[in-house]
Design an enzyme around this catalytic site. Sequence first.
Site, PDB file in Angstrom:
ATOM      1  CB  CYS A  52      -0.841  -0.018   1.203  1.00  0.00           C
ATOM      2  SG  CYS A  52      -1.931   1.261   1.265  1.00  0.00           S
ATOM      3  CB  CYS A  56      -1.536   3.824   8.190  1.00  0.00           C
ATOM      4  SG  CYS A  56      -2.717   4.383   6.965  1.00  0.00           S
ATOM      5  CB  CYS A  59      -0.917  -0.061   8.594  1.00  0.00           C
ATOM      6  SG  CYS A  59      -1.326  -1.328   7.153  1.00  0.00           S
ATOM      7  CB  CYS A  96     -15.121  -7.094   6.801  1.00  0.00           C
ATOM      8  SG  CYS A  96     -14.451  -5.496   6.382  1.00  0.00           S
ATOM      9  CB  CYS A 128     -18.540  -4.977   5.500  1.00  0.00           C
ATOM     10  SG  CYS A 128     -17.690  -3.415   6.027  1.00  0.00           S
ATOM     11  CB  CYS A 188     -18.295  -0.061   9.388  1.00  0.00           C
ATOM     12  SG  CYS A 188     -17.096  -1.130  10.510  1.00  0.00           S
ATOM     13  NE  ARG A 260     -17.268  -5.884  14.078  1.00  0.00           N
ATOM     14  CZ  ARG A 260     -17.607  -5.069  12.917  1.00  0.00           C
ATOM     15  NH1 ARG A 260     -16.870  -4.229  12.377  1.00  0.00           N
ATOM     16  NH2 ARG A 260     -19.042  -4.996  12.536  1.00  0.00           N
TER      17      ARG A 260
HETATM   18  S1  SF4 Z   1      -4.087   0.829   6.994  1.00  0.00           S
HETATM   19 FE1  SF4 Z   1      -2.409  -0.065   5.744  1.00  0.00          FE
HETATM   20  S2  SF4 Z   1      -3.483  -0.860   4.015  1.00  0.00           S
HETATM   21 FE2  SF4 Z   1      -4.919   0.597   4.900  1.00  0.00          FE
HETATM   22  S3  SF4 Z   1      -4.329   2.738   3.892  1.00  0.00           S
HETATM   23 FE3  SF4 Z   1      -3.112   2.456   5.807  1.00  0.00          FE
HETATM   24  S4  SF4 Z   1      -1.124   1.731   4.992  1.00  0.00           S
HETATM   25 FE4  SF4 Z   1      -2.632   1.119   3.561  1.00  0.00          FE
END
Ligand code: SF4
Length: 325
Positions: A52, A56, A59, A96, A128, A188, A260
């Site tokens: 990605c 984040c 993540c 999901c 979802c 959600c 949740r």
């Molecule tokens: S949480 Fe992870 S998968 Fe989702 S947008 Fe952020 S970096 Fe990408």
Amino acid sequence: MIRNNWTKEEISAIYHRPLLDLIYEAATIHRNNNDYSEVQISSLISIKTGGCSEDCSYCPQAARYHTGVDVHALMQVNEVVEAAHKAKQGGASRLCLGAAWREVRNNRDFDRVLEMVKAVNAMNMEVCCTLGMLTYEQAEKLKEAGLYAYNHNVDTSEENYKNIITTRTYDDRLQTLHNVRKAKLTVCSGGIIGLGETIEDRIGMLNTLSNLSQHPESVPINALVPVKGTPLENQERVSVWDMVRMIATTRIIMPKTVVRLSAGRLEMTLPEQALCFMAGANSIFAGDKLLTTPNPAFNDDMEMFNILGLKARKAFKKEEQEIIS
Ligand code: SF4
């Protein structure tokens, strides 16, 4: 009574109540608004993993961090249907589908996701998706395909957002939630605790969610599971008491929302999870993977349900909200 005008001061006063008073009030509100013996079982499939472009900081799927995540391209529709059958047999009423994308693009991959949604919807499961940012037109297409809910977490408070993610803004997040709501999908949206946020940030996040024009139908409360290779790898685990406080406060200010108990559940004992259900949690993710981190298996959860006298909630149970602002 459903309110969408909670102030931060009011939410803070609830959050800081003596713990047993807080749990007692949340349990009472839960019983007055919901069937407290029912817990929704959701299952999560990572339909496209890793790589990605976003940053984040919690993540493992962000391409820029070296976390050893097993990157894979978008799954085939038949693979998803097979996984959905397994989840349904395990008692899941909601599936999901998560893709590690910054945003949805109008391409063949999106067409394939629409096919997945149609196929799982035909199995009488709530579908979802969590696919990143979404336009109104894309949300409408998902709705037409039979999508029931769209997940898009606000993660933390508006003030803390830039410390966690820099590749998009809080307003981007809210815009997608607006597009989802406009397309008449259920929403959600929740967040994560244990990111290094202050208590005020937790309260700010709940303030944002509870002041949306309509409360999200589902609010996932996650505890950070620190993953090696991410900027938050050394973050201390939050205590179960913080989780209980968050769940109870969410239940009190959003009485009819499905709350949740999400990431971090594997680290909780059965009595700790029981406290969370008492405090108003009425949904769990089940199955052995929660995107890329381990989660309790279906069988363990069924045993827990038997001990606690809980039962799985059926699909498509409508939540009714009468907003008083
Ligand atoms: S949480 Fe992870 S998968 Fe989702 S947008 Fe952020 S970096 Fe990408």
